[in-house]
Design a protein around this motif. Sequence first.
Motif, PDB file in Angstrom:
ATOM      1  N   ASN A  52       0.827  -1.211   0.000  1.00 15.89           N
ATOM      2  CA  ASN A  52       0.000   0.000   0.000  1.00 15.89           C
ATOM      3  C   ASN A  52       0.861   1.261   0.000  1.00 15.89           C
ATOM      4  O   ASN A  52       0.553   2.229  -0.699  1.00 15.89           O
ATOM      5  CB  ASN A  52      -0.954   0.006   1.193  1.00 15.89           C
ATOM      6  CG  ASN A  52      -2.035  -1.037   1.075  1.00 15.89           C
ATOM      7  OD1 ASN A  52      -2.350  -1.497  -0.027  1.00 15.89           O
ATOM      8  ND2 ASN A  52      -2.598  -1.436   2.198  1.00 15.89           N
ATOM      9  N   ALA A  53       1.930   1.259   0.778  1.00 13.10           N
ATOM     10  CA  ALA A  53       2.836   2.411   0.814  1.00 13.10           C
ATOM     11  C   ALA A  53       3.528   2.600  -0.533  1.00 13.10           C
ATOM     12  O   ALA A  53       3.684   3.729  -1.015  1.00 13.10           O
ATOM     13  CB  ALA A  53       3.869   2.229   1.923  1.00 13.10           C
TER      14      ALA A  53
ATOM     15  N   SER B   3      12.014   9.069  -3.774  1.00 16.12           N
ATOM     16  CA  SER B   3      10.989   8.847  -2.760  1.00 16.12           C
ATOM     17  C   SER B   3      10.425   7.427  -2.814  1.00 16.12           C
ATOM     18  O   SER B   3      10.107   6.861  -1.760  1.00 16.12           O
ATOM     19  CB  SER B   3       9.866   9.876  -2.895  1.00 16.12           C
ATOM     20  OG  SER B   3       9.300   9.819  -4.185  1.00 16.12           O
ATOM     21  N   ILE B   4      10.298   6.832  -3.990  1.00 19.84           N
ATOM     22  CA  ILE B   4       9.789   5.459  -4.069  1.00 19.84           C
ATOM     23  C   ILE B   4      10.789   4.495  -3.427  1.00 19.84           C
ATOM     24  O   ILE B   4      10.411   3.609  -2.665  1.00 19.84           O
ATOM     25  CB  ILE B   4       9.492   5.052  -5.530  1.00 19.84           C
ATOM     26  CG1 ILE B   4       8.427   5.960  -6.132  1.00 19.84           C
ATOM     27  CG2 ILE B   4       9.028   3.595  -5.594  1.00 19.84           C
ATOM     28  CD1 ILE B   4       8.161   5.731  -7.610  1.00 19.84           C
ATOM     29  N   HIS B   5      12.074   4.698  -3.699  1.00 21.49           N
ATOM     30  CA  HIS B   5      13.109   3.878  -3.044  1.00 21.49           C
ATOM     31  C   HIS B   5      13.038   4.028  -1.535  1.00 21.49           C
ATOM     32  O   HIS B   5      13.144   3.047  -0.800  1.00 21.49           O
ATOM     33  CB  HIS B   5      14.513   4.298  -3.510  1.00 21.49           C
ATOM     34  CG  HIS B   5      14.986   3.612  -4.728  1.00 21.49           C
ATOM     35  ND1 HIS B   5      15.548   2.366  -4.702  1.00 21.49           N
ATOM     36  CD2 HIS B   5      14.986   3.990  -6.020  1.00 21.49           C
ATOM     37  CE1 HIS B   5      15.874   2.016  -5.914  1.00 21.49           C
ATOM     38  NE2 HIS B   5      15.537   2.980  -6.745  1.00 21.49           N
TER      39      HIS B   5
ATOM     40  N   SER C 283      12.377   2.041   3.894  1.00 18.40           N
ATOM     41  CA  SER C 283      12.180   2.713   5.182  1.00 18.40           C
ATOM     42  C   SER C 283      12.194   1.752   6.365  1.00 18.40           C
ATOM     43  O   SER C 283      12.704   2.087   7.432  1.00 18.40           O
ATOM     44  CB  SER C 283      10.881   3.517   5.171  1.00 18.40           C
ATOM     45  OG  SER C 283       9.767   2.652   5.018  1.00 18.40           O
ATOM     46  N   ASP C 284      11.648   0.554   6.225  1.00 22.84           N
ATOM     47  CA  ASP C 284      11.642  -0.410   7.330  1.00 22.84           C
ATOM     48  C   ASP C 284      13.027  -0.999   7.601  1.00 22.84           C
ATOM     49  O   ASP C 284      13.253  -1.587   8.650  1.00 22.84           O
ATOM     50  CB  ASP C 284      10.660  -1.548   7.054  1.00 22.84           C
ATOM     51  CG  ASP C 284       9.214  -1.078   7.114  1.00 22.84           C
ATOM     52  OD1 ASP C 284       8.973  -0.030   7.746  1.00 22.84           O
ATOM     53  OD2 ASP C 284       8.344  -1.748   6.548  1.00 22.84           O
TER      54      ASP C 284
ATOM     55  N   VAL D 150      18.104   5.353   3.928  1.00 23.94           N
ATOM     56  CA  VAL D 150      17.579   6.432   3.112  1.00 23.94           C
ATOM     57  C   VAL D 150      18.438   6.519   1.866  1.00 23.94           C
ATOM     58  O   VAL D 150      19.663   6.435   1.940  1.00 23.94           O
ATOM     59  CB  VAL D 150      17.623   7.783   3.868  1.00 23.94           C
ATOM     60  CG1 VAL D 150      17.175   8.920   2.980  1.00 23.94           C
ATOM     61  CG2 VAL D 150      16.788   7.717   5.116  1.00 23.94           C
ATOM     62  N   THR D 151      17.820   6.690   0.715  1.00 25.99           N
ATOM     63  CA  THR D 151      18.534   6.808  -0.550  1.00 25.99           C
ATOM     64  C   THR D 151      18.687   8.279  -0.890  1.00 25.99           C
ATOM     65  O   THR D 151      17.717   9.029  -0.858  1.00 25.99           O
ATOM     66  CB  THR D 151      17.749   6.109  -1.671  1.00 25.99           C
ATOM     67  OG1 THR D 151      17.460   4.783  -1.259  1.00 25.99           O
ATOM     68  CG2 THR D 151      18.532   6.074  -2.948  1.00 25.99           C
ATOM     69  N   VAL D 152      19.909   8.686  -1.207  1.00 31.34           N
ATOM     70  CA  VAL D 152      20.191  10.073  -1.536  1.00 31.34           C
ATOM     71  C   VAL D 152      21.029  10.103  -2.799  1.00 31.34           C
ATOM     72  O   VAL D 152      22.001   9.350  -2.920  1.00 31.34           O
ATOM     73  CB  VAL D 152      20.967  10.768  -0.392  1.00 31.34           C
ATOM     74  CG1 VAL D 152      21.313  12.180  -0.761  1.00 31.34           C
ATOM     75  CG2 VAL D 152      20.164  10.729   0.880  1.00 31.34           C
TER      76      VAL D 152
END
Length: 179
Positions: free
Chosen positions: A16-17, A73-75, A80-81, A85-87
């Motif tokens: 869902n996320a 943002s999709i990555h 996230s769990d 964080v992807t930058v």
Amino acid sequence: MDANIAMCRLRDAKQNAFDEACCAFATNHNMAALARKMEMGETMLRNKLNPEQPHKLYAIELAWLCYHSGDYSIHNVLYSDLGTVTVALPQESEQKNFIERTLLNNALSGELSGDAMQMCTAERLPRSTKNKTLAKAHAALGNLVLMISDLENRTTGATPLLSMGLDFFANGAPIPGMS
């Protein structure tokens, strides 16, 4: 059996996320321009980002999509769990010095603070507001990661030794045999 049920709940929540992030991505970006960069049809790209369509977004397509848009943002939703964080690292032409990064961090923090004040008094949070605030938060995180990277690069290797030596010499320290 309980482990399987818990795993399915986590999978459903993550799916869902992911679907929500794909919809937000499609709303926030020019699909025609991205499709051209990826050498893909615009309709196909829109379908891959639409959870109602049978087309699936493959990992390599997701990587290219994020690369060409500069939006990870999709990555970030997927990872996230895992606590990551992807930058995107800046290109040579986009690099900023430490002062610029600090000022950008202050600007982004101020915008996030303003959004938080508005959210506290709002009765409900529209999806568009949520997506804009998330985009600002991702930009702020990215900027902080790049600040950390810049600081680490400045304080490792021979650079600190050379700069300390230059400061020592420039401030009039006596050099043995030269005084």
